[in-house]
Design a protein around this motif. Structure first.
Motif, mmCIF file in Angstrom:
data_model
loop_
_atom_site.group_PDB
_atom_site.id
_atom_site.type_symbol
_atom_site.label_atom_id
_atom_site.label_comp_id
_atom_site.label_asym_id
_atom_site.label_seq_id
_atom_site.Cartn_x
_atom_site.Cartn_y
_atom_site.Cartn_z
ATOM 1 N N ASP A 163 7.682 0.255 4.528
ATOM 2 C CA ASP A 163 6.830 1.308 3.735
ATOM 3 C C ASP A 163 5.982 0.436 2.882
ATOM 4 O O ASP A 163 4.759 0.514 3.077
ATOM 5 C CB ASP A 163 7.459 2.040 2.821
ATOM 6 N N SER A 166 3.297 -0.799 5.054
ATOM 7 C CA SER A 166 2.321 0.281 5.780
ATOM 8 C C SER A 166 2.897 0.319 7.001
ATOM 9 O O SER A 166 1.836 0.867 8.148
ATOM 10 C CB SER A 166 1.062 0.151 5.580
ATOM 11 N N LYS A 217 3.884 9.182 8.853
ATOM 12 C CA LYS A 217 2.683 8.137 8.387
ATOM 13 C C LYS A 217 1.813 8.738 7.376
ATOM 14 O O LYS A 217 1.337 7.989 6.456
ATOM 15 C CB LYS A 217 2.261 7.812 9.549
ATOM 16 N N TYR A 220 2.054 8.110 3.647
ATOM 17 C CA TYR A 220 1.819 7.042 3.132
ATOM 18 C C TYR A 220 0.433 6.677 2.193
ATOM 19 O O TYR A 220 0.183 6.253 1.339
ATOM 20 C CB TYR A 220 1.519 5.728 4.444
ATOM 21 N N ALA A 224 -0.313 4.985 -1.179
ATOM 22 C CA ALA A 224 -1.365 3.993 -1.311
ATOM 23 C C ALA A 224 -2.300 4.594 -2.633
ATOM 24 O O ALA A 224 -2.784 3.742 -3.470
ATOM 25 C CB ALA A 224 -2.401 4.165 -0.053
#
Length: 237
Positions: A163, A166, A217, A220, A224
């Motif tokens: 993670d 990414s 995904k 993420y 972020a």
């Protein structure tokens, strides 16, 4: 006003961001000196920056990998005999690697002579594991262990590392390491039950895995945003 908004966001999320940031700072650091790599290793799990790579490999082919590393007459150069098994078929190949300090590079590739190669060994609290990052055309993160299986805590740490980079959710490899009782590539029987009966199920699993890892995904991006807010907060002072 923009600065005020950033402050408000960061204050509400700092408790979430800080532990993740600290974990990434630690895990992303290459080891100062890599472990002794001689002997047998099992490929436990892998992650990639392309969802289909790990999903297709693990769901359709369901492979198991075993690596036996031996020294050569040349300092820092090692032979790695890689065994693979899938659908009851076994094969192996020996590749020579340069291993020095915390980097690994296949002999004959440009990375062998680079000061900053793609293959780097990263930190792990697993004492008998080898976590390797390869930033090539396709980025890979793999964890090998002296054991065919690792603990749930060790796997969780590997997932956190993926993670941090990414990458997609790691795929766990098969643990069938019987490389004696299997066919060779020259003797593959396309009509064997392992292929004819299991292939439709595995194809269905491939699509399921692709959907799952693609969905994962998307998670993420909120993370972020948290990290971005934390960086903005740090830049204010």
């Amino acid at each position: 006003m923009k600065v005020l908004c950033v402050v408000v966001v960061v204050l509400s999320l700092a408790s979430v961001c800080q532990p993740a940031s600290l974990a990434c700072d630690l895990l992303l650091q290459p080891v100062e000196e890599g472990p002794d790599i001689l002997g047998r290793w099992y490929l436990v799990a892998m992650s990639s920056d392309y969802c289909w790579v790990a999903a297709l490999l693990n769901s359709l082919f369901v492979p198991s990998f075993q690596v036996d590393v031996t020294s050569t007459e040349k300092l820092n150069y090692y032979d790695a005999n890689i065994k693979i098994k899938m659908y009851g078929v076994c094969d192996n190949k020996t590749i020579q690697y340069l291993y020095k300090t915390n980097m690994i590079a296949e002999v004959g590739t440009p990375d062998e002579i680079k000061k900053d190669p793609k293959g780097v060994i990263l930190h792990s609290r697993c004492q008998d594991c080898l976590v390797l990052r390869d930033n090539g055309l396709v980025s890979f993160l793999v964890i090998l262990s002296r054991r065919p299986n690792i603990t749930a805590a060790e796997m969780k740490e590997f997932e956190v590392l993926a993670d941090c980079l990414s990458l997609y959710r790691p795929q766990v490899m098969d643990t069938n390491h019987d490389y004696e009782n299997c066919s060779t590539p020259d003797n593959i029987n396309p009509d064997s039950p392992e292929i004819t009966e299991d292939l439709p199920k595995r194809m269905k699993k491939v699509f399921s895995e692709l959907f799952t890892c693609t969905t994962d995904k998307f998670l993420y991006y909120p993370r972020a945003a948290f990290r971005w807010a934390q960086e903005m907060w740090d830049n204010l002072w």
